[in-house]
Write a protein that holds these residues in place. Structure first.
Motif, mmCIF file in Angstrom:
data_model
loop_
_atom_site.group_PDB
_atom_site.id
_atom_site.type_symbol
_atom_site.label_atom_id
_atom_site.label_comp_id
_atom_site.label_asym_id
_atom_site.label_seq_id
_atom_site.Cartn_x
_atom_site.Cartn_y
_atom_site.Cartn_z
ATOM 1 N N VAL A 179 2.266 10.347 16.675
ATOM 2 C CA VAL A 179 3.447 9.952 15.904
ATOM 3 C C VAL A 179 3.712 8.458 16.090
ATOM 4 C CG1 VAL A 179 5.941 10.220 15.658
ATOM 5 C CG2 VAL A 179 4.497 12.237 15.919
ATOM 6 N N VAL A 180 3.527 7.966 17.298
ATOM 7 C CA VAL A 180 3.663 6.533 17.559
ATOM 8 C C VAL A 180 2.551 5.769 16.860
ATOM 9 C CG1 VAL A 180 3.638 4.741 19.342
ATOM 10 C CG2 VAL A 180 4.812 6.921 19.770
ATOM 11 N N ASP A 181 1.329 6.280 16.941
ATOM 12 C CA ASP A 181 0.174 5.584 16.369
ATOM 13 C C ASP A 181 0.284 5.416 14.858
ATOM 14 O OD1 ASP A 181 -0.847 5.536 18.927
ATOM 15 O OD2 ASP A 181 -2.274 7.181 18.612
ATOM 16 N N GLN A 182 0.824 6.413 14.153
ATOM 17 C CA GLN A 182 0.858 6.328 12.690
ATOM 18 C C GLN A 182 1.798 5.243 12.201
ATOM 19 O OE1 GLN A 182 3.551 7.455 10.476
ATOM 20 N NE2 GLN A 182 4.922 7.833 12.221
ATOM 21 N N LYS A 183 2.740 4.833 13.038
ATOM 22 C CA LYS A 183 3.651 3.761 12.642
ATOM 23 C C LYS A 183 2.979 2.397 12.673
ATOM 24 C CE LYS A 183 7.844 3.805 14.253
ATOM 25 N NZ LYS A 183 8.990 3.848 15.192
ATOM 26 N N ALA A 184 1.874 2.286 13.407
ATOM 27 C CA ALA A 184 1.216 0.988 13.600
ATOM 28 C C ALA A 184 0.076 0.744 12.628
ATOM 29 C CB ALA A 184 0.704 0.885 15.036
ATOM 30 N N ASP B 65 -1.477 2.844 4.951
ATOM 31 C CA ASP B 65 -2.326 3.344 3.879
ATOM 32 C C ASP B 65 -3.251 4.471 4.362
ATOM 33 O OD1 ASP B 65 -1.099 1.425 2.235
ATOM 34 O OD2 ASP B 65 -2.548 -0.090 2.852
ATOM 35 N N ALA B 66 -4.563 4.356 4.074
ATOM 36 C CA ALA B 66 -5.490 5.437 4.388
ATOM 37 C C ALA B 66 -5.579 5.708 5.882
ATOM 38 C CB ALA B 66 -6.878 5.110 3.829
ATOM 39 N N ALA B 67 -5.485 4.651 6.684
ATOM 40 C CA ALA B 67 -5.559 4.829 8.138
ATOM 41 C C ALA B 67 -4.359 5.627 8.636
ATOM 42 C CB ALA B 67 -5.619 3.474 8.834
ATOM 43 N N ARG B 68 -3.205 5.362 8.074
ATOM 44 C CA ARG B 68 -2.011 6.117 8.474
ATOM 45 C C ARG B 68 -2.125 7.572 8.039
ATOM 46 N NH1 ARG B 68 3.477 6.788 5.952
ATOM 47 N NH2 ARG B 68 4.855 7.387 7.667
ATOM 48 N N LEU B 69 -2.582 7.809 6.830
ATOM 49 C CA LEU B 69 -2.733 9.173 6.345
ATOM 50 C C LEU B 69 -3.694 9.964 7.222
ATOM 51 C CD1 LEU B 69 -2.140 11.359 4.269
ATOM 52 C CD2 LEU B 69 -3.944 10.391 2.829
ATOM 53 N N ALA B 70 -4.741 9.313 7.720
ATOM 54 C CA ALA B 70 -5.696 10.000 8.585
ATOM 55 C C ALA B 70 -5.040 10.453 9.886
ATOM 56 C CB ALA B 70 -6.880 9.079 8.876
ATOM 57 N N VAL B 71 -4.166 9.604 10.446
ATOM 58 C CA VAL B 71 -3.472 9.975 11.681
ATOM 59 C C VAL B 71 -2.510 11.128 11.420
ATOM 60 C CG1 VAL B 71 -1.939 9.177 13.516
ATOM 61 C CG2 VAL B 71 -3.698 7.640 12.617
ATOM 62 N N ILE B 72 -1.782 11.044 10.312
ATOM 63 C CA ILE B 72 -0.826 12.106 9.984
ATOM 64 C C ILE B 72 -1.559 13.429 9.761
ATOM 65 C CG2 ILE B 72 0.861 12.891 8.283
ATOM 66 C CD1 ILE B 72 1.640 9.953 7.879
ATOM 67 N N SER B 73 -2.697 13.378 9.082
ATOM 68 C CA SER B 73 -3.483 14.592 8.854
ATOM 69 C C SER B 73 -3.909 15.212 10.172
ATOM 70 C CB SER B 73 -4.716 14.270 8.007
ATOM 71 O OG SER B 73 -4.360 13.812 6.728
ATOM 72 N N GLN B 74 -4.224 14.383 11.149
ATOM 73 C CA GLN B 74 -4.602 14.888 12.467
ATOM 74 C C GLN B 74 -3.440 15.635 13.121
ATOM 75 O OE1 GLN B 74 -6.259 11.851 14.984
ATOM 76 N NE2 GLN B 74 -6.660 13.273 16.685
ATOM 77 N N ILE B 75 -2.224 15.122 12.913
ATOM 78 C CA ILE B 75 -1.037 15.802 13.444
ATOM 79 C C ILE B 75 -0.880 17.178 12.816
ATOM 80 C CG2 ILE B 75 1.489 15.727 13.592
ATOM 81 C CD1 ILE B 75 1.240 12.668 13.699
ATOM 82 N N TRP B 76 -1.046 17.256 11.497
ATOM 83 C CA TRP B 76 -0.929 18.550 10.812
ATOM 84 C C TRP B 76 -1.973 19.527 11.339
ATOM 85 C CZ3 TRP B 76 3.384 17.071 9.889
ATOM 86 C CH2 TRP B 76 3.824 16.217 8.896
#
Length: 508
Positions: A446-451, A454-465
């Motif tokens: 959750v901390v990482d996705q804020k940093a 675009d596509a890199a953020r979506l990849a982190v969020i998908s990992q959370i799901w």
């Protein structure tokens, strides 16, 4: 981990007779009258505004009014993207900790003054200074805001935040001089903004009337006046659009046939931003076993719930955001309905039929909550999960929820106002969340996705799901369709966030 539970509680209103107070609907005055060309629309909102001062903030009912009366630096477009509003552009440093916004030079407040960077700085700082402001929650990452010159504002953040422009859509800009002259209470009675509509009157519990602002930088609206009337009861809103005393109102999807049958209103539908989910208290009891939670996930037939309980007006969903929200993953495979696998998982878990409480609200923001809970309980019983239904009124449910008192299964929902996954991530998965599970890996992501963006953020969020689904912390069920009864003469399209933005509305 023990955490103090905090949650916004929206006040419940009960004025079914509010529809009787409506008098102005889409139409023109009698030919020959002095106001023959005037265009007026009446909108039913589900809650009384409570507060028209955006520095303090108020209920959901106040948001539609706020976005019509005031400007923000940026705005959320109907497709979920962020676009310019009072700011024409913005840039950040490499790690997203410093943001520079360039203001338009033609934004005029309703009192005739010009918006400057000082007004922006004042608005953000006043939110932090106001002890009763609900908006402080959105500025916890901001360490400072300063006016570089009349048209440039700089924000410095304590942590990287790639979605900061989206966060600014929640803070309305007020004129410093008028606010200081009127004070917080006076400004609440006579709000002065720069939005497409300006304030006319407010009769608490009855209506708020606004009129078009001819000097709006985006061009004056086509409508002359809009009356917002609080009508909290579903049946009253349906009656309003059927009778023609209301021009626009949200209606339960179950009432769509009734509205269409009258012929006086048409129904306009849109996939909403809401996700209804099944929550698990993993901290104690049978649900502490991940295998049992997996069995429950496999035993729920989301498609059957959508087709039967919701009459097909929803979309089954395995993510904590709707497809209309930024952060929805196209790659996550949902858990398949598989009762045989669920029975095998129950056996592997050693589940011996222990009773599991299932708490839910009988009314409130999840339509047909009781029917939904009963359907889920029935599906679980078919594979051998013993569920005890514990339905209560929404007010009582909220109290238990705020006190972190949900003990087994429970129904919940999330509707992110900024159409972004950042809100459910913060309130359901971050280290500050008041959830019923602990997962250090998710909290770090959750901390990482804020940093990243675009596509890199979506990849982190998908990992959370994916981690959430694998562990059965929260089980998303579906995204409902939002329905509105609308006077056929009114040119207006609904938004996924449920707000009534009227600047582009018209009457044919």
């Amino acid at each position: 981990m023990s955490r103090k539970r905090t949650r916004w509680a929206l006040g419940a209103l009960s004025s079914i007779a509010a529809v009787a107070l409506l008098t102005a609907c889409a139409g023109t005055p009698a030919p020959g009258s002095s106001a023959e060309s005037a265009k007026s629309v009446t909108v039913a909102i589900t809650q009384d505004p409570e507060n028209l001062n955006p520095v303090v903030g108020g209920s959901f009912g106040a948001l539609s009014l706020e976005f019509n009366l005031f400007d923000q630096l940026a705005e959320i477009n109907t497709d979920g993207s962020v676009g310019p509003r009072a700011a024409s552009e913005w840039t950040s440093n490499e790690d997203f900790t410093v943001w520079d916004f360039t203001l338009r030079d033609d934004v005029t407040f309703h009192d005739g003054s010009t918006m400057t960077a000082d007004d922006v700085v004042f608005s953000f700082e006043e939110v932090l200074a106001e002890p009763d402001s609900t908006r402080q929650l959105w500025l916890t990452d901001m360490t400072s805001v300063e006016a570089v010159d009349d048209t440039h504002v700089r924000f410095t953040l304590s942590t990287p935040f790639s979605e900061w422009p989206r966060q600014t859509t929640l803070i309305s800009i007020v004129p410093q001089a008028a606010y200081e002259e009127l004070g917080a209470d006076g400004f609440n009675q006579q709000p002065v903004g720069s939005g497409p509509f300006q304030f006319v009157s407010w009769q608490r519990g009855q209506s708020v009337v606004v009129e078009k602002f001819d000097d709006y930088f985006g061009g004056a609206p086509a409508l002359d006046t809009v009356e917002f009337v609080p009508v909290p009861a579903d049946d009253a809103r349906v009656t309003g659009v059927q009778s023609g005393t209301v021009d626009i109102a949200s209606i339960p999807t179950a009432q769509i046939p009734a509205v269409e049958a009258t012929g006086s209103a048409e129904v306009r539908e849109i996939p909403s931003h809401q996700v209804v989910y099944l929550g698990f208290n993993t901290e104690s009891g049978p649900l502490a076993d991940a295998a049992l939670r997996t069995a429950i996930l496999q035993a729920i037939d989301r498609d059957a719930i959508v087709d039967t309980i919701l009459d097909g007006r929803a979309e089954s969903n395995s993510q904590l955001v709707a497809p209309t929200v930024v952060g929805f993953s196209d790659t996550l495979e949902p858990v398949e309905y598989d009762p045989a696998a669920a029975e095998a998982a129950l056996e592997a878990a050693g589940y011996a039929g222990q009773e599991i409480p299932f708490q839910y609200a009988l009314d409130g923001v999840i339509p047909l909550g009781a029917e939904l809970a009963q359907a889920i309980a029935g599906q679980l019983s078919e594979v051998g999960v013993n569920v005890k239904l514990e339905g209560t009124d929404n007010a009582s449910y909220d109290i238990v929820n705020r006190e972190h008192g949900l003990t087994g299964l429970f129904l919940g929902q999330f509707s992110p106002s900024i159409l972004d996954a950042g809100l459910p991530l913060r309130f359901l998965f971050s280290a500050e969340a008041t959830n019923y599970f602990d997962d250090a890996e998710i909290e770090q992501l959750v901390v990482d996705q804020k940093a990243v963006a675009d596509a890199a953020r979506l990849a982190v969020i998908s990992q959370i799901w994916e981690i959430n689904q694998a562990n059965g912390y929260v089980a998303p069920l579906y995204t409902p369709t939002a329905a509105y009864g609308v006077n056929p003469a009114v040119v207006w399209e609904p938004r996924p966030d449920g707000l009534f933005i009227m600047k582009d509305a018209d009457i044919q």
